[in-house]
Design a protein around this motif. Sequence first.
Motif, PDB file in Angstrom:
ATOM      1  N   LYS A   3       0.740  -1.260   0.264  1.00  0.00           N
ATOM      2  CA  LYS A   3      -0.120  -0.488   0.044  1.00  0.00           C
ATOM      3  C   LYS A   3       0.921   1.013   0.192  1.00  0.00           C
ATOM      4  CE  LYS A   3      -3.355   2.298   2.652  1.00  0.00           C
ATOM      5  NZ  LYS A   3      -4.623   2.860   3.510  1.00  0.00           N
ATOM      6  N   LYS A   4       1.858   1.525   0.563  1.00  0.00           N
ATOM      7  CA  LYS A   4       2.997   2.381   0.907  1.00  0.00           C
ATOM      8  C   LYS A   4       3.399   2.637  -0.507  1.00  0.00           C
ATOM      9  CE  LYS A   4       3.255   3.648   5.773  1.00  0.00           C
ATOM     10  NZ  LYS A   4       3.948   3.872   6.580  1.00  0.00           N
ATOM     11  N   GLU A   5       3.920   1.809  -0.902  1.00  0.00           N
ATOM     12  CA  GLU A   5       4.336   1.817  -2.140  1.00  0.00           C
ATOM     13  C   GLU A   5       3.178   2.256  -3.341  1.00  0.00           C
ATOM     14  OE1 GLU A   5       6.617  -1.939  -2.784  1.00  0.00           O
ATOM     15  OE2 GLU A   5       8.199  -2.062  -1.357  1.00  0.00           O
ATOM     16  N   ALA A   6       2.427   2.228  -3.224  1.00  0.00           N
ATOM     17  CA  ALA A   6       1.575   2.280  -4.570  1.00  0.00           C
ATOM     18  C   ALA A   6       0.775   3.752  -3.781  1.00  0.00           C
ATOM     19  CB  ALA A   6      -0.053   1.718  -3.934  1.00  0.00           C
ATOM     20  N   GLN A   7       0.985   3.972  -3.008  1.00  0.00           N
ATOM     21  CA  GLN A   7       0.682   6.016  -2.709  1.00  0.00           C
ATOM     22  C   GLN A   7       1.776   6.781  -3.569  1.00  0.00           C
ATOM     23  OE1 GLN A   7      -1.029   6.160   1.294  1.00  0.00           O
ATOM     24  NE2 GLN A   7      -2.463   7.913   0.366  1.00  0.00           N
ATOM     25  N   ALA A   8       2.295   5.681  -2.973  1.00  0.00           N
ATOM     26  CA  ALA A   8       3.726   6.904  -3.558  1.00  0.00           C
ATOM     27  C   ALA A   8       4.033   6.847  -4.756  1.00  0.00           C
ATOM     28  CB  ALA A   8       5.667   6.272  -2.515  1.00  0.00           C
ATOM     29  N   LEU A   9       4.214   5.945  -5.018  1.00  0.00           N
ATOM     30  CA  LEU A   9       3.800   5.614  -7.413  1.00  0.00           C
ATOM     31  C   LEU A   9       3.027   6.877  -7.243  1.00  0.00           C
ATOM     32  CD1 LEU A   9       4.921   4.923 -10.024  1.00  0.00           C
ATOM     33  CD2 LEU A   9       3.966   2.815  -8.968  1.00  0.00           C
ATOM     34  N   ALA A  10       1.780   6.892  -7.196  1.00  0.00           N
ATOM     35  CA  ALA A  10       0.840   7.517  -7.627  1.00  0.00           C
ATOM     36  C   ALA A  10       0.563   8.838  -7.727  1.00  0.00           C
ATOM     37  CB  ALA A  10      -0.761   6.892  -6.102  1.00  0.00           C
ATOM     38  N   LYS A  11       1.323   9.384  -5.532  1.00  0.00           N
ATOM     39  CA  LYS A  11       1.215  10.582  -5.172  1.00  0.00           C
ATOM     40  C   LYS A  11       2.123  10.465  -6.270  1.00  0.00           C
ATOM     41  CE  LYS A  11       3.209  13.604  -2.049  1.00  0.00           C
ATOM     42  NZ  LYS A  11       4.210  13.820  -0.405  1.00  0.00           N
ATOM     43  N   ASN A  12       3.200  10.041  -6.909  1.00  0.00           N
ATOM     44  CA  ASN A  12       4.200  11.074  -7.982  1.00  0.00           C
ATOM     45  C   ASN A  12       3.448  10.832  -9.074  1.00  0.00           C
ATOM     46  OD1 ASN A  12       7.071  11.061  -8.875  1.00  0.00           O
ATOM     47  ND2 ASN A  12       7.369   9.406  -8.946  1.00  0.00           N
ATOM     48  N   LEU A  13       2.747   9.587  -9.603  1.00  0.00           N
ATOM     49  CA  LEU A  13       2.145  10.292 -11.463  1.00  0.00           C
ATOM     50  C   LEU A  13       1.186  11.376 -11.501  1.00  0.00           C
ATOM     51  CD1 LEU A  13       1.863   6.713 -11.743  1.00  0.00           C
ATOM     52  CD2 LEU A  13       2.988   8.063 -12.990  1.00  0.00           C
ATOM     53  N   PHE A  14       1.403  11.622  -9.906  1.00  0.00           N
ATOM     54  CA  PHE A  14      -0.510  12.921 -10.374  1.00  0.00           C
ATOM     55  C   PHE A  14       0.648  13.364  -9.464  1.00  0.00           C
ATOM     56  CE2 PHE A  14      -3.333  15.224  -7.933  1.00  0.00           C
ATOM     57  CZ  PHE A  14      -4.636  15.532  -8.115  1.00  0.00           C
ATOM     58  N   ASN A  18       0.572  13.921 -16.592  1.00  0.00           N
ATOM     59  CA  ASN A  18      -0.214  14.751 -16.749  1.00  0.00           C
ATOM     60  C   ASN A  18      -1.386  13.438 -17.084  1.00  0.00           C
ATOM     61  OD1 ASN A  18       0.467  16.999 -17.280  1.00  0.00           O
ATOM     62  ND2 ASN A  18       1.046  16.577 -19.601  1.00  0.00           N
ATOM     63  N   LYS A  19      -1.029  12.045 -15.849  1.00  0.00           N
ATOM     64  CA  LYS A  19      -2.224  10.876 -15.973  1.00  0.00           C
ATOM     65  C   LYS A  19      -2.888  11.703 -15.434  1.00  0.00           C
ATOM     66  CE  LYS A  19       1.247   7.604 -17.300  1.00  0.00           C
ATOM     67  NZ  LYS A  19       1.181   7.587 -18.302  1.00  0.00           N
ATOM     68  N   THR A  20      -5.030  10.613 -15.498  1.00  0.00           N
ATOM     69  CA  THR A  20      -5.720  10.719 -14.965  1.00  0.00           C
ATOM     70  C   THR A  20      -5.918  10.391 -14.036  1.00  0.00           C
ATOM     71  OG1 THR A  20      -7.442   9.264 -16.259  1.00  0.00           O
ATOM     72  CG2 THR A  20      -7.231  11.330 -17.096  1.00  0.00           C
ATOM     73  N   GLN A  21      -6.973  10.542 -13.003  1.00  0.00           N
ATOM     74  CA  GLN A  21      -7.106   9.603 -11.055  1.00  0.00           C
ATOM     75  C   GLN A  21      -6.424   8.501 -11.978  1.00  0.00           C
ATOM     76  OE1 GLN A  21      -8.793  12.502  -8.772  1.00  0.00           O
ATOM     77  NE2 GLN A  21      -9.355  11.103  -8.341  1.00  0.00           N
ATOM     78  N   GLU A  22      -8.403   8.236 -12.823  1.00  0.00           N
ATOM     79  CA  GLU A  22      -8.596   6.179 -13.345  1.00  0.00           C
ATOM     80  C   GLU A  22      -7.374   5.783 -13.900  1.00  0.00           C
ATOM     81  OE1 GLU A  22      -9.683   9.472 -14.031  1.00  0.00           O
ATOM     82  OE2 GLU A  22     -11.787   9.261 -12.865  1.00  0.00           O
ATOM     83  N   GLU A  23      -6.324   6.568 -14.869  1.00  0.00           N
ATOM     84  CA  GLU A  23      -4.912   6.144 -15.146  1.00  0.00           C
ATOM     85  C   GLU A  23      -4.343   5.260 -14.219  1.00  0.00           C
ATOM     86  OE1 GLU A  23      -4.956   8.179 -19.832  1.00  0.00           O
ATOM     87  OE2 GLU A  23      -4.180   9.604 -18.063  1.00  0.00           O
ATOM     88  N   ILE A  24      -3.880   6.284 -12.808  1.00  0.00           N
ATOM     89  CA  ILE A  24      -2.667   5.685 -12.121  1.00  0.00           C
ATOM     90  C   ILE A  24      -3.286   4.725 -11.209  1.00  0.00           C
ATOM     91  CG2 ILE A  24      -2.158   7.524 -10.144  1.00  0.00           C
ATOM     92  CD1 ILE A  24      -2.083  10.171 -11.588  1.00  0.00           C
ATOM     93  N   ALA A  25      -4.477   5.478 -11.287  1.00  0.00           N
ATOM     94  CA  ALA A  25      -4.978   4.074 -10.460  1.00  0.00           C
ATOM     95  C   ALA A  25      -5.094   2.994 -10.654  1.00  0.00           C
ATOM     96  CB  ALA A  25      -6.934   4.278  -9.517  1.00  0.00           C
ATOM     97  N   ALA A  26      -5.425   2.545 -12.257  1.00  0.00           N
ATOM     98  CA  ALA A  26      -5.325   1.486 -12.595  1.00  0.00           C
ATOM     99  C   ALA A  26      -3.410   0.858 -12.626  1.00  0.00           C
ATOM    100  CB  ALA A  26      -5.361   1.098 -14.786  1.00  0.00           C
ATOM    101  N   ILE A  27      -2.107   1.801 -12.796  1.00  0.00           N
ATOM    102  CA  ILE A  27      -1.145   1.507 -12.941  1.00  0.00           C
ATOM    103  C   ILE A  27      -0.813   0.815 -11.720  1.00  0.00           C
ATOM    104  CG2 ILE A  27       0.956   2.611 -12.551  1.00  0.00           C
ATOM    105  CD1 ILE A  27       0.167   4.825 -15.007  1.00  0.00           C
ATOM    106  N   VAL A  28      -1.032   1.856 -10.585  1.00  0.00           N
ATOM    107  CA  VAL A  28      -0.696   1.027  -9.217  1.00  0.00           C
ATOM    108  C   VAL A  28      -1.674   0.247  -8.621  1.00  0.00           C
ATOM    109  CG1 VAL A  28      -0.239   3.488  -8.363  1.00  0.00           C
ATOM    110  CG2 VAL A  28      -1.754   2.919  -7.725  1.00  0.00           C
ATOM    111  N   GLY A  29      -3.161  -0.423  -9.834  1.00  0.00           N
ATOM    112  CA  GLY A  29      -3.659  -1.173  -8.502  1.00  0.00           C
ATOM    113  C   GLY A  29      -4.786  -1.083  -7.871  1.00  0.00           C
TER     114      GLY A  29
END
Length: 143
Positions: A3-14, A18-29
């Motif tokens: 979870k912490k790794e996914a959240q860190a990756l999501a934050k970095n991508l966000f 220019n990825k959307t929230q939906e795209e980032i959610a799919a990437i980090v699972g």
Amino acid sequence: MAKKEAQALAKNLFLHSNKTQEEIAAIVGVTNKTMTKWVQPWKNIRHARNLLPDQQVAKIYAQLEALDTQIEDQNNVPTSKQADIKKKLTAAIKDIQNVSLKEYVLCYEELLNHLKPVDLSLAKILVDHVNDFLLMKAEQMES
């Protein structure tokens, strides 16, 4: 992915793509609901990044380029309104790029004051680099 790794990756991508929230959610699972919860505190940072001088100036240059294209289509003769807009956009670039030394000092003082209770040794290391940076900026502003 933890979870912490996914959240860190999501934050970095966000913050840095220019990825959307939906795209980032799919990437980090994670679900869109989880992603929506995560991005709430990050939105102000993302917004602030979009207001950084470099981004603002880039947008104004794009506007000037579009205006120049319109003017070229008119045999390179701007209307008075177009000339006025061009003058205002050019002045806006100068205003945006004019960051005062006071603003730099306030920002770095706040950063160092934040770091002291968290990592005093890092704050002590950074203070010399910050001072060097501020001296460099002061010299640039004088010239």
